[in-house]
Scaffold this active site. Structure first.
Site, PDB file in Angstrom:
ATOM      1  N   ASP A 103      59.656  36.367  60.740  1.00 14.54           N
ATOM      2  CA  ASP A 103      58.804  35.331  60.162  1.00 14.54           C
ATOM      3  C   ASP A 103      57.706  36.030  59.368  1.00 14.54           C
ATOM      4  OD1 ASP A 103      60.376  33.800  61.862  1.00 14.54           O
ATOM      5  OD2 ASP A 103      58.709  32.557  62.560  1.00 14.54           O
ATOM      6  N   LYS A 170      58.628  27.886  56.607  1.00 14.70           N
ATOM      7  CA  LYS A 170      57.899  27.560  57.840  1.00 14.70           C
ATOM      8  C   LYS A 170      56.495  27.085  57.494  1.00 14.70           C
ATOM      9  CE  LYS A 170      56.110  30.006  61.952  1.00 14.70           C
ATOM     10  NZ  LYS A 170      56.146  31.286  62.693  1.00 14.70           N
ATOM     11  N   LYS A 200      61.152  25.248  59.484  1.00 17.87           N
ATOM     12  CA  LYS A 200      60.536  25.495  60.781  1.00 17.87           C
ATOM     13  C   LYS A 200      59.131  24.923  60.761  1.00 17.87           C
ATOM     14  CE  LYS A 200      58.998  29.063  64.052  1.00 17.87           C
ATOM     15  NZ  LYS A 200      59.041  30.501  64.431  1.00 17.87           N
TER      16      LYS A 200
END
Length: 236
Positions: A103, A170, A200
């Site tokens: 991430d 995300k 996400k």
């Protein structure tokens, strides 16, 4: 009304999603600066007990045995103001020491300034460093972009992320003062990426109702630090 309250009014929404199905899309997260290796091991044990998809840790915690769950690590976290080559090296080292997923945080300032080619190059550098076989999630700090630049910034950054090879976009690190996930952001992100990537949602998700609203809006992964409390709100 805060982001966390946004459109979360239908408590019946949680009945659409069984607890087991929600757990299967959760990244159980421990990214506190003061976290110790013992804390990480406890988080892993809890992740296994909850039946979540992965445990998300700071890269300095690796290598570490996560048992039957996947391992996610962050890069350029939480500010995103690291040089792209530093993010790439951090991500590559995390992969080499056991991370299945990365991430990464974009340079939010570049996005706010409309320098989308810079954002694209930043993401591409990390993508090339970790290879195509590892999952790459791109943290865009959606609350900051919405507040400082508006919806089009979210759309443009998401489109660049897809072009650069991101598997997910995300919402948030959970550390930005302007906020975390929101239904509005997830809907914008889902519209921007289409079938090109998944979403996400992360940052400030503390109730089953809010988690269900985010899933309903298009989130296919959830980043939760208080996973048990959220999952306890869903029926088996």
């Amino acid at each position: 009304m805060t982001n966390n309250d946004l459109r979360v009014t239908d408590t019946d929404l949680i009945t659409r999603y069984p607890r087991r199905d929600v757990a299967a899309i959760v990244d159980h997260t421990l990214l506190k600066p003061e976290a110790t290796r013992a804390d990480a091991e406890a988080a892993i044990a809890e992740a296994v007990d909850l039946g979540v998809f992965s445990v998300c840790l700071s890269p300095s915690m690796l290598p570490i045995d996560t048992g039957i769950v996947y391992t996610c690590a962050v890069a350029g976290f939480p500010s995103g103001k690291h040089h792209s080559l530093v993010k790439a090296a951090e991500a590559r080292l995390a992969v080499d020491t056991g991370a299945d997923e990365i991430d990464m945080v974009i340079d939010v300032g570049a996005a706010v300034n409309g320098d989308y080619d810079e954002v694209f190059a930043d993401i591409l550098t990390v993508r090339e460093a970790i290879g195509r076989e590892k999952v790459l999630k791109v943290i865009i700090e959606s609350a900051a972009l919405l507040e400082l630049s508006g919806p089009d910034a979210v759309t443009q950054v998401c489109k660049r992320a897809v072009t650069a090879g991101a598997d997910y976009v995300k919402t948030s690190t959970g550390f930005h003062p302007l906020g975390g996930a929101s239904v509005e952001a997830v809907e914008l992100m889902a519209a921007a990426v289409g079938d090109g990537a998944e979403i996400k949602a992360s940052g400030g998700i503390r109730t089953a109702e809010f988690a269900a609203a985010l899933i309903d809006a298009g989130a296919t992964r959830l980043g939760l630090s208080g996973s048990r409390a959220v999952l306890d709100g869903f029926a088996e």
